[in-house]
Design a protein around this motif. Structure first.
Motif, PDB file in Angstrom:
ATOM      1  N   LEU A  68       0.892  -1.213   0.091  1.00 15.24           N
ATOM      2  CA  LEU A  68      -0.111  -0.156  -0.110  1.00 15.24           C
ATOM      3  C   LEU A  68       0.943   1.279   0.080  1.00 15.24           C
ATOM      4  CD1 LEU A  68      -3.158   1.000   1.391  1.00 15.24           C
ATOM      5  CD2 LEU A  68      -1.006   2.189   2.380  1.00 15.24           C
ATOM      6  N   SER A  90      -3.390   5.729 -11.874  1.00 16.85           N
ATOM      7  CA  SER A  90      -4.025   5.179 -10.720  1.00 16.85           C
ATOM      8  C   SER A  90      -4.057   3.826 -10.294  1.00 16.85           C
ATOM      9  CB  SER A  90      -5.765   4.999 -11.328  1.00 16.85           C
ATOM     10  OG  SER A  90      -5.947   4.018 -12.275  1.00 16.85           O
ATOM     11  N   ARG A  91      -4.589   3.617  -9.055  1.00 12.51           N
ATOM     12  CA  ARG A  91      -4.387   2.099  -8.355  1.00 12.51           C
ATOM     13  C   ARG A  91      -4.966   1.261  -9.335  1.00 12.51           C
ATOM     14  NH1 ARG A  91      -4.197   0.530  -2.932  1.00 12.51           N
ATOM     15  NH2 ARG A  91      -3.649   2.630  -2.729  1.00 12.51           N
ATOM     16  N   GLU A  92      -5.924   1.550  -9.985  1.00 13.22           N
ATOM     17  CA  GLU A  92      -6.728   0.499 -10.749  1.00 13.22           C
ATOM     18  C   GLU A  92      -5.740   0.082 -12.098  1.00 13.22           C
ATOM     19  OE1 GLU A  92     -10.367   2.107 -12.569  1.00 13.22           O
ATOM     20  OE2 GLU A  92     -11.070   0.155 -12.980  1.00 13.22           O
ATOM     21  N   ARG A  95     -15.813  -4.223  -2.552  1.00 16.98           N
ATOM     22  CA  ARG A  95     -15.319  -2.936  -3.113  1.00 16.98           C
ATOM     23  C   ARG A  95     -16.756  -1.974  -3.412  1.00 16.98           C
ATOM     24  NH1 ARG A  95     -11.210  -5.773  -5.085  1.00 16.98           N
ATOM     25  NH2 ARG A  95     -11.779  -5.581  -7.303  1.00 16.98           N
ATOM     26  N   ALA A 146     -19.059  -1.549  -0.462  1.00 11.82           N
ATOM     27  CA  ALA A 146     -18.636  -0.345   0.552  1.00 11.82           C
ATOM     28  C   ALA A 146     -18.770   0.836  -0.229  1.00 11.82           C
ATOM     29  CB  ALA A 146     -17.305  -0.807   0.708  1.00 11.82           C
ATOM     30  N   MET A 147     -18.817   0.987  -1.377  1.00 17.00           N
ATOM     31  CA  MET A 147     -18.931   2.494  -1.989  1.00 17.00           C
ATOM     32  C   MET A 147     -20.290   2.884  -2.131  1.00 17.00           C
ATOM     33  SD  MET A 147     -16.493   4.532  -3.184  1.00 17.00           S
ATOM     34  CE  MET A 147     -17.439   6.129  -2.826  1.00 17.00           C
ATOM     35  N   ALA A 156     -21.309   3.856   1.423  1.00 17.75           N
ATOM     36  CA  ALA A 156     -20.753   5.083   1.751  1.00 17.75           C
ATOM     37  C   ALA A 156     -21.768   6.291   1.090  1.00 17.75           C
ATOM     38  CB  ALA A 156     -19.711   5.376   1.439  1.00 17.75           C
ATOM     39  N   ARG A 199     -25.210   6.548   3.069  1.00 23.03           N
ATOM     40  CA  ARG A 199     -24.849   7.162   4.193  1.00 23.03           C
ATOM     41  C   ARG A 199     -24.825   8.656   3.849  1.00 23.03           C
ATOM     42  NH1 ARG A 199     -21.580   4.569   9.020  1.00 23.03           N
ATOM     43  NH2 ARG A 199     -19.952   5.154   7.297  1.00 23.03           N
ATOM     44  N   SER A 233     -13.026   5.978 -12.813  1.00 18.48           N
ATOM     45  CA  SER A 233     -12.140   4.868 -12.210  1.00 18.48           C
ATOM     46  C   SER A 233     -13.182   4.036 -11.252  1.00 18.48           C
ATOM     47  CB  SER A 233     -11.074   5.695 -11.553  1.00 18.48           C
ATOM     48  OG  SER A 233     -10.604   4.642 -10.682  1.00 18.48           O
ATOM     49  N   ASP A 248     -11.502   2.999  -8.532  1.00 16.12           N
ATOM     50  CA  ASP A 248     -11.062   3.263  -7.133  1.00 16.12           C
ATOM     51  C   ASP A 248     -11.872   3.882  -6.221  1.00 16.12           C
ATOM     52  OD1 ASP A 248      -8.834   1.722  -7.820  1.00 16.12           O
ATOM     53  OD2 ASP A 248      -7.697   3.471  -8.662  1.00 16.12           O
ATOM     54  N   TRP A 249     -11.790   3.705  -4.911  1.00 13.68           N
ATOM     55  CA  TRP A 249     -12.324   4.318  -3.867  1.00 13.68           C
ATOM     56  C   TRP A 249     -11.705   5.624  -3.799  1.00 13.68           C
ATOM     57  CZ3 TRP A 249     -11.644  -0.014   0.353  1.00 13.68           C
ATOM     58  CH2 TRP A 249     -12.649  -1.081   0.007  1.00 13.68           C
ATOM     59  N   HIS A 290      -6.693   4.543   0.119  1.00 16.71           N
ATOM     60  CA  HIS A 290      -8.054   4.559  -0.580  1.00 16.71           C
ATOM     61  C   HIS A 290      -8.987   3.922   0.375  1.00 16.71           C
ATOM     62  CE1 HIS A 290      -7.100   5.655  -4.700  1.00 16.71           C
ATOM     63  NE2 HIS A 290      -5.967   4.756  -4.447  1.00 16.71           N
ATOM     64  N   ALA A 309     -13.701   4.214   1.179  1.00 19.82           N
ATOM     65  CA  ALA A 309     -15.215   4.320   0.619  1.00 19.82           C
ATOM     66  C   ALA A 309     -15.486   5.654   1.188  1.00 19.82           C
ATOM     67  CB  ALA A 309     -15.807   3.207   0.830  1.00 19.82           C
ATOM     68  N   ASP A 310     -15.170   5.836   2.577  1.00 25.83           N
ATOM     69  CA  ASP A 310     -15.655   6.997   3.347  1.00 25.83           C
ATOM     70  C   ASP A 310     -14.672   7.430   4.508  1.00 25.83           C
ATOM     71  OD1 ASP A 310     -16.232   5.192   5.234  1.00 25.83           O
ATOM     72  OD2 ASP A 310     -18.338   5.125   5.088  1.00 25.83           O
ATOM     73  N   MET A 347     -14.139   4.584   7.013  1.00 19.00           N
ATOM     74  CA  MET A 347     -13.298   3.405   6.500  1.00 19.00           C
ATOM     75  C   MET A 347     -11.884   3.989   6.490  1.00 19.00           C
ATOM     76  SD  MET A 347     -13.184   1.405   3.183  1.00 19.00           S
ATOM     77  CE  MET A 347     -14.774   0.561   3.185  1.00 19.00           C
ATOM     78  N   VAL A 353      -2.684   0.234   8.926  1.00 25.37           N
ATOM     79  CA  VAL A 353      -1.559   0.524   8.233  1.00 25.37           C
ATOM     80  C   VAL A 353      -0.526   1.448   8.644  1.00 25.37           C
ATOM     81  CG1 VAL A 353      -2.254  -0.455   5.995  1.00 25.37           C
ATOM     82  CG2 VAL A 353      -2.611   1.688   6.225  1.00 25.37           C
TER      83      VAL A 353
END
Lengths: 312, 94
Positions: free
Chosen positions: A77, A89-91, A293, A296-297, A300, A303, B2, B4-5, B27, B29-30, B33, B41
């Motif tokens: 990470l 990007s991470r992706e 993933r 979770a998105m 979020a 909420r 993307s 990605d979060w 990264h 989601a909110d 988290m 980490v």
């Protein structure tokens, strides 16, 4: 001075490059490639060891191995984050790994067959990695150097726990000592290969050294590793599998035999014992985790919506 | 777009009395988290007693190309430092 000369002048003065500073496109790309390869190695490196968590011989060994594997995830990470500061990007990074466009350290394409291998991996593989990483704490790209400092602090326990495993086996029964010897036989040469091709065969070395992306050459690091590791093997009472290994009084270093570069390139090209398994495991974990993933998105966002509604 | 979060920057206070310092990014989601992941980490070895997270897109940074005009003027204002002023040695506690 043009921009590139100014850039080189700053590097020469040991001024670190930070994410938004101007940099040559090639410097950016070389950095992304090197950091990403390093990040992928941390993540793929979790696989051969993770395999042994449930089979660790005691609770003490189990918590240590669990903590080590968790550290590797953390190191991945830190490194992915450092690469992302360069505009990828991470992706994209993960996709490059899964599509076989990005490399990771070949060592993780060898199997961990016995418990002694967990000792050998900590001692030799982490030992070789530390050798490289300590030199990289002075790399010219700021976020990469900072990640390396953090990683080096955490890695030293990894190597010590590995050596302790082998020490325990070497002080045990004949069978246990033989198991330790067998693991050294199988991991020694791949560990030396971790430093990469000889300097005269390495394509990026010169540019990399000028830009201080790398601080030490492959052969120098490899020699350093051999010099510190051989006495550690002697202390364990096991034999390094190299008939040409000999202390050279004149050089003040150990001489060692020729590495089997055919094997090295075979494994790099995907024909090592576990290349396919490692990639399949990574892709499977990534794909099977996709719904988590996404959920979770979605949660979020829901909420966040609710919070906005309550506020109005 | 993307998948990605969002990216978050993590700041850690290593102990009370010290300010939060940038530790890295991750990264999540909110925000909740992001705090949980930052704890996992960046504070595995007692590195912190408090965590701040902020979404990276909310940070405004100065432009490195303007660094000279922003920061160089401070260099020639030596009178802002105590050593600029000549005082005899006999004068103490000052």
């Amino acid at each position: 001075m043009n921009l590139e000369q100014q850039f080189q002048a700053r590097i020469d003065q040991e001024i670190k490059v930070e994410p938004r500073d101007w940099m040559p496109e090639e410097y950016r790309q070389m950095n992304i490639r090197q950091i990403a390869q390093h990040a992928h190695s941390e993540i793929v490196g979790m696989l051969p060891e993770g395999n042994w968590i449930t089979r660790a011989p005691s609770l003490r060994r189990k918590v240590a191995l669990l903590a080590k594997v968790q550290d590797e995830g953390g190191h991945g990470l830190y490194l992915y984050s450092a690469a992302e500061t360069l505009g990828i990007s991470r992706e994209e990074l993960i996709d490059q790994l899964h599509e076989g466009k990005a490399k990771y350290s070949s060592i993780f394409n060898y199997p961990a067959l016995t418990w002694a291998d967990i000792g050998a991996i900590g001692w030799l593989v982490d030992g070789a990695a530390i050798m490289n990483q300590v030199s990289l704490t002075r790399t010219s790209y700021g976020p990469y150097a900072r990640a390396m400092v953090r990683i080096c602090k955490e890695e030293s326990f990894h190597q010590r726990q590995g050596y302790e495993i082998l020490l325990t086996l070497c002080r045990g029964t004949q069978e246990q000592k033989a198991m330790a010897q067998d693991s050294l036989n199988r991991w020694w040469w791949p560990a030396l290969m971790m430093f990469g091709p000889n300097d005269d065969q390495s394509t990026h070395t010169e540019k990399s050294m000028n830009w201080k992306l790398k601080r030490k050459k492959n052969d120098e690091l490899r020699q350093q590793f051999v010099d510190v590791t051989v006495p550690q093997a002697e202390y364990l009472g096991i034999t390094v599998p190299d008939p040409d290994l000999k202390w050279n009084e004149e050089r003040g270093h150990y001489d060692f035999g020729e590495i089997n570069w055919d094997e090295f390139w075979q494994v790099v090209k995907g024909n090592g014992p576990c290349n396919k398994k490692r990639m399949n495991d990574r892709i499977k974990a990534h794909e099977e985790g996709a719904w988590v993933r996404e959920a979770a998105m979605a949660y979020a966002e829901k909420r966040q919506q609710r919070k906005l509604q309550q506020a109005s | 777009m993307s998948k990605d979060w969002p990216l978050w920057e993590v700041f850690i206070r290593s102990k009370n009395g010290l300010s939060h310092k940038h530790a890295g990014s991750l990264h999540a989601a909110d925000a909740e988290m992001a705090i949980e992941n930052a704890r996992d980490v960046y504070t595995r070895r007692n590195e912190g007693v408090s965590i701040w997270v902020v979404e990276s897109r909310h940070i405004t940074a100065s432009n490195p190309e303007e660094a000279e005009s922003l920061f160089d003027p401070a260099k020639d204002k030596v009178y802002r430092h105590p050593t600029f002023y000549d005082l005899p040695d006999e004068v103490t506690h000052i």
